[in-house]
Design a protein around this motif. Structure first.
Motif, short mmCIF file in Angstrom:
data_model
loop_
_atom_site.label_atom_id
_atom_site.label_comp_id
_atom_site.label_asym_id
_atom_site.label_seq_id
_atom_site.Cartn_x
_atom_site.Cartn_y
_atom_site.Cartn_z
N UNK B 140 0.83 -1.20 0.00
CA UNK B 140 0.00 0.00 0.00
C UNK B 140 0.86 1.25 0.00
N UNK B 141 2.02 1.19 0.70
CA UNK B 141 2.88 2.36 0.77
C UNK B 141 3.39 2.72 -0.63
N UNK B 142 3.81 1.71 -1.38
CA UNK B 142 4.27 1.97 -2.74
C UNK B 142 3.13 2.58 -3.56
N UNK B 143 1.92 2.05 -3.37
CA UNK B 143 0.77 2.60 -4.08
C UNK B 143 0.52 4.05 -3.68
N UNK B 144 0.60 4.31 -2.37
CA UNK B 144 0.34 5.67 -1.89
C UNK B 144 1.36 6.64 -2.45
N UNK B 145 2.64 6.22 -2.49
CA UNK B 145 3.68 7.12 -3.00
C UNK B 145 3.48 7.39 -4.49
N UNK B 146 3.04 6.36 -5.23
CA UNK B 146 2.74 6.57 -6.64
C UNK B 146 1.64 7.61 -6.79
N UNK B 147 0.61 7.51 -5.93
CA UNK B 147 -0.49 8.47 -5.99
C UNK B 147 -0.04 9.86 -5.59
#
Lengths: 288, 287
Positions: B140-147
């Protein structure tokens, strides 16, 4: 006093870094896409990659030609524009020039809502309404086709076209319209022959923005287009540049995976081209 | 009287254009109404408490979306926490510090470029950079940083807009009273850009809720139940990704429609609150 100056300089530096992060992000994306995308193109060869007509990435003797994806993306976007631009443009003219204030606010809110609906919801509705509808209407084996994707994309680009066109039309000086009315033109003639030409670069920007949206859309299209690497035909099950990347990424490896990055690079170059045109249009408007 | 003087051709043109406009507007409105009603009618009946508060289990064949709801909340919080300081800072640099026009031009051009890049490309680069290069795995962290990268231009733009409405005389007043630049920013500029920050937040939340392509390869699509700390480091589907997986991969259309109905209601709420916030601050500014 000296401490204060150093402190202010540090703060300045921090904000400068924050400001430059956007630039860093763009560079990061560009560098990564080129670094990941170039190797496969080198191995396959630029010409066979871009103009090869068959994509069989999982067969024993794989071939990686992405012409079907490129053409599908272009046809799909063009189709969405043919459907979406007239409706969006006319709606924008009505809302900007003719609509009473309340109607303008209400329809404007509806259009914003349309812009906010997640793309997977469009995909879902398309999957269950549009795809069976097309199958029945045209007596096909499967309704998941380029046509379904075009209709979904046309709906999805409507809000961008309407909103940007309204902004452009609202900015036309009232004097132009008064002059035209005073010369005996009817209101409708005035709007279409005076206001619209005056706002043409803004409306063109709206169309280009819509093209960018349509060509970059992945999930909704993936759900309704059937996802088979055919050359595009209106009732053919097709695959777009975006969906080609998305559909194979999870199980790809080796050259196949690298080729997917190359597809993303091609998509990125398309988008940069569109962005460039958009910037030119907007800049032209500012100078005029 | 005026009507009589207009030629038949011009009257035809008038009628034709009017009709075309009416049809277009009717199409647009009908489309919105159909989408909302169809999704709500198909989805709302399948929403129940156990659906909202349960988690999917293959043993009982039960489907619950609590993990997806929590994942969405985590990802929204994490992304906002990072994107707000970055976006607001960048906006402050552009309006308060930047003296060099070329630097401003480059940054604004970069922001425009970012907002034009399709989400699938963000997903790919996020996967390459955060998941592989920084070794975060699919989380989720990787996803959040992408967002964060995706929403940076939005927050930046809304903050910039609201900063422009802070009158220059306020800043000059602060300087005149002997405040340093940072103190002036902290006491005059920052309070003035609250509305822009809130609008930016709302828009970003809307965009994160609706995002799926960028999350598919960065945040993954697991449905496990986690606390926020474990959640961020493990893979998980947000509501939109879950919708996609249920509809496309598993053919669970009832679940998909239930999620779609929830998303639709959330979108409505977000849109209305954006309008409301705009109005409230407009009023306050006028006083």
């Amino acid at each position: 006093m000296k401490n204060k100056k150093i402190f202010e300089n540090v703060v300045h530096g921090v904000f400068l870094i924050l400001g430059l992060i956007t630039v860093g992000c763009v560079l990061l994306i560009t560098v990564y896409l080129f670094a990941a995308g170039i190797p496969a193109i080198r191995e396959i060869g630029l010409f066979p990659f871009l103009f090869g007509k068959t994509w069989e990435s999982t067969s024993a003797d794989p071939s990686y030609g992405i012409l079907p994806f490129i053409l599908t993306s272009i046809y799909g976007t063009a189709g969405a524009m043919i459907l979406g631009v007239p409706i969006g443009f006319l709606t924008a003219v009505y809302l900007s020039k003719l609509a009473p204030k309340r109607v303008k606010a209400a329809v404007g809110a509806a259009v914003s809502l349309l812009a906010g609906i997640p793309s997977v919801v469009y995909g879902l509705v398309g999957m269950l309404v549009l795809v069976p509808g097309i199958r029945k209407l045209f007596h096909l084996a499967d309704g998941a086709s380029l046509l379904a994707a075009i209709i979904v994309l046309a709906v999805m680009v409507l809000p961008s076209i309407i909103k940007v066109s309204i902004t452009a039309l609202d900015a036309v000086p009232e004097e132009y319209e008064y002059a035209s009315l005073a010369l005996g033109a009817t209101p409708i003639e005035t709007y279409f022959k005076v206001s619209v030409p005056a706002a043409k670069s803004g409306i063109a920007a709206a169309v280009v923005l819509g093209i960018g949206r349509a060509i970059g859309e992945a999930m909704a299209v993936m759900m309704v287009s059937g996802n088979v690497a055919n050359m595009p035909g209106l009732f053919e099950s097709v695959r777009f540049l975006t969906t080609a990347v998305a559909s194979e990424m999870s199980y790809s490896s080796g050259l196949q995976r690298q080729a997917l990055f190359s597809i993303a690079l091609v998509l990125f170059l398309f988008i940069m081209l569109i962005n460039g045109v958009l910037n030119l249009l907007l800049k032209g408007k500012k100078e005029a | 009287m005026q009507e009589g003087k207009i030629s038949k051709r011009r009257r035809m043109y008038e009628a034709l254009m009017k009709a075309a406009m009416w049809i277009s507007v009717a199409c647009t409105c009908a489309l919105v109404a159909f989408l909302i009603l169809y999704v709500l009618v198909k989805g709302l009946p399948h929403i129940s408490w156990s659906f909202l508060s349960g988690k999917p289990s293959y043993l009982s064949g039960n489907i619950g979306i609590l993990p997806d709801i929590l994942n969405t909340v985590y990802i929204v919080l994490a992304a906002l926490l990072v994107v707000l300081p970055l976006g607001v800072g960048a906006a402050i640099y552009l309006t308060e510090y930047a003296g060099n026009k070329q630097v401003v031009g480059v940054i604004e051009y970069a922001a425009e470029t970012l907002s034009g890049i399709p989400s699938i490309i963000y997903g790919l680069v996020g996967m390459l950079f955060f998941c592989q290069f920084l070794n975060m795995k699919t989380s989720l962290l990787a996803g959040a940083l992408t967002l964060v990268i995706m929403n940076l231009p939005t927050v930046m733009r809304t903050t910039q807009e609201s900063l422009k409405t802070v009158p220059w005389s306020y800043r000059e007043g602060a300087f005149g009273l002997g405040a340093g630049k940072w103190r002036m920013i902290r006491t005059v500029v920052l309070p003035g850009c609250v509305d822009g920050v809130i609008t930016g937040c709302i828009l970003s939340v809307g965009r994160i809720l609706g995002e799926s392509a960028a999350l598919l390869f960065t945040a993954g699509f697991a449905h496990a139940l986690h606390g926020i700390v474990n959640g961020l480091s493990s893979s998980g589907a947000t509501l939109t990704v879950a919708l996609y997986v249920y509809a496309k991969e598993q053919g669970e259309f009832e679940v998909a429609f239930a999620i779609a109905a929830i998303l639709m209601v959330l979108t409505l709420v977000i849109n209305l609150s954006a309008v409301w916030v705009g109005r409230v601050f407009e009023k306050r500014r006028r006083i």
